[in-house]
Write an enzyme that holds these catalytic residues in place. Structure first.
Site, PDB file in Angstrom:
ATOM      1  N   ALA A 196      51.303  58.082  46.970  1.00 59.64           N
ATOM      2  CA  ALA A 196      50.843  58.297  48.348  1.00 59.64           C
ATOM      3  C   ALA A 196      49.378  58.743  48.371  1.00 59.64           C
ATOM      4  CB  ALA A 196      51.708  59.351  49.022  1.00 59.64           C
ATOM      5  N   ASP A 197      48.616  58.255  49.346  1.00 55.25           N
ATOM      6  CA  ASP A 197      47.261  58.777  49.552  1.00 55.25           C
ATOM      7  C   ASP A 197      47.281  59.740  50.752  1.00 55.25           C
ATOM      8  OD1 ASP A 197      47.198  57.223  51.876  1.00 55.25           O
ATOM      9  OD2 ASP A 197      46.071  55.608  50.932  1.00 55.25           O
ATOM     10  N   SER A 198      46.115  60.246  51.134  1.00 55.65           N
ATOM     11  CA  SER A 198      46.097  61.280  52.171  1.00 55.65           C
ATOM     12  C   SER A 198      46.624  60.766  53.511  1.00 55.65           C
ATOM     13  CB  SER A 198      44.689  61.849  52.323  1.00 55.65           C
ATOM     14  OG  SER A 198      43.817  60.831  52.735  1.00 55.65           O
TER      15      SER A 198
END
Lengths: 412, 81
Positions: free
Chosen positions: B39-41
């Site tokens: 997951a990214d931000s």
């Protein structure tokens, strides 16, 4: 510095007349309208209830579920067309990544997302606005996303000039290669403005035909009884390449881009300048860019929106540019069949024109019944015409007074 | 009626599978969103929004920042349960 020749090696499309270039050509040749009633949202209170719509395309064929959920429709359309265009071109992007760019236009971009998020904000507050709103909505993300998926690391941007966006994108891509700034460009346009707010806005501006009872014949460019344009959605993508680069890799060359011209009206936010003065200048600049005379043009794919103002002024512009040849040159508006795809229009019309060059068939202006004294040129009414076509001109004009004209010829 | 830890884990797992597009067997109690689940931000912001929907609750930003693993998420929801 000597300039480079620019050729076209790939085409892809998703539009109301077909979910591939092959389907599009079959549909164009049949000369039947591809306009239908809008059923995706409740249109009962709208003055216009029909459009050219994308149907029966499963985006999960080409993207995973998560990607589909996080992309606005115009990016999905554009990516689908890109997959087809790159496949036809046979271009190995990885091998030449830094020399291959993306320049795709759109008039309105992710208005579907902006609309949904505005409703979420209004009804449920700022914490319900998706963190993907900005990346889904902004127009340039179509070029950004396509570079991410394809690995193209060359020049990357988008063109925005309303209904001329696709033509400006192709013009910019053409100049990029011509001037040695890229070896190949993925270019064209995409649009998905048939949403509640998009439709309501064009209805309010009185731009659209309201002929709900006869929606399949409502798009009637150049006809005396035309009442406005018919919205369409979709995308057209083309692969432009430097000639030598394409030859070296043994690509099949579909056509050559030889000229581009653009101008501004400096006149009115929506109405074209009297006598189509700005459009005429763009045509002249494109002819000069291609180093040809008006008599060298065999066919004009008109902007031909089916609005009173456009068709009358475009006719005047063709007359002032083409002079004696104006009455001889074959003209048609394929928007009579597909509807008006706004920022994607020029791209699907370039594809249609290339197919006409390849097949020596002119696709007519359908729904043409009553001549207008102000529109008295040869609009190729209703029936396909077999004719040798070597060089075509395609016109695009956008709200804001943006005029863009591209010239494409048979490759020889 | 309050949910058991196991029931909360199953619901959280469903949200993660749908939100991040990862396969079910990858989602374990000890999984970290960024290190293990990719997951990214932006993904994590969306994930928190989906968790709020799933459990019909509000998660404050300062709490959301601490929910970096599945365990922390399940424990947080259990505490609010």
């Amino acid at each position: 510095m000597s300039t480079k020749r620019v050729v076209i090696t790939g085409m892809g499309t998703l539009n109301p007349s077909g979910n591939s270039v092959e389907e599009f050509w079959t549909s164009l040749k049949s000369g039947k309208s591809n306009i239908s009633l809008i059923d995706e949202f409740d249109v009962s209170r709208y003055s216009t209830r029909f459009a050219g719509l994308i149907k029966n395309y499963d985006f999960e064929q080409i993207l995973d579920k998560k990607e589909c959920r996080r992309l606005s429709k115009f990016i999905l359309f554009g990516y689908a067309a890109t997959v087809e265009a790159i496949k036809q071109s046979g271009l190995n992007i990885e091998e030449h990544a830094e020399d291959i760019g993306v320049e795709i236009g759109s008039g309105i971009g992710g208005i579907d997302v902006l609309e949904k998020m505005t409703i979420a904000l209004h009804e449920r507050g700022p914490s319900k606005v998706s963190p993907f709103t900005v990346p889904m909505m902004i127009i340039d993300m179509i070029s950004g996303f396509i570079s991410i998926k394809t690995g193209a690391k060359g020049p990357n941007a988008s063109s925005v000039s309303a209904c001329a966006s696709g033509c400006h994108a192709m013009g910019n891509a053409f100049q990029m290669i011509k001037n040695g700034k890229a070896k190949a460009m993925i270019t064209g346009g995409s649009e998905s403005a048939i949403t509640p707010i998009g439709l309501a806005s064009f209805c309010a501006a009185k731009s659209l035909s309201q002929d709900n009872d006869n929606y399949q014949t409502a798009s009637k460019p150049f006809d005396l009884n035309r009442t406005g344009f018919v919205m369409g959605e979709g995308a057209g993508i083309l692969v432009f390449e430097e000639l030598e680069f394409a030859q070296k890799r043994g690509a099949t060359i579909l056509a050559e881009v030889t000229g581009f011209g653009s101008s501004g009206d400096a006149y009115h936010i929506t109405a074209p300048a009297p006598e189509g003065e700005g459009g005429a200048r763009a045509m002249k600049i494109a002819l000069e860019d291609a180093s040809i005379e008006p008599r060298n043009i065999d066919y004009i794919n008109a902007h031909g929106t089916s609005t009173k103002m456009n068709d009358m002024n475009e006719t005047a512009a063709i007359k002032s540019t083409f002079k004696d040849h104006a009455h001889d040159v074959a003209i048609s508006s394929t928007k009579s069949i597909t509807g008006h795809l706004l920022g994607a229009a020029a791209a699907i019309e370039a594809i249609a024109s290339i197919l006409m060059i390849q097949n020596n068939i002119i696709i007519p202006t359908i729904n043409y019944n009553t001549p207008d004294p102000d529109c008295d040129l040869n609009y190729t009414p209703n029936k396909t015409v077999e004719k040798e076509i070597n060089t075509i001109m395609s016109n695009s004009f956008g709200f804001g007074g943006h005029n863009a004209v591209i010239i494409i010829k048979q490759y020889a | 009626m309050s949910l058991t830890q196991e029931e909360i884990f199953e619901k959280v797992k469903k949200v993660i599978v749908e939100g991040l597009g990862v396969s079910e067997d990858l989602v374990k109690m000890e999984s970290s969103y960024t290190d293990d689940l990719g997951a990214d931000s932006l993904d994590t912001v969306e994930l928190v929004m989906a968790l709020e929907e799933e459990f019909g609750t509000e998660i404050a930003d300062e709490d959301a920042e601490k929910l970096t693993t599945v365990t922390k998420t399940v424990e947080f929801i259990l505490s609010k349960n």
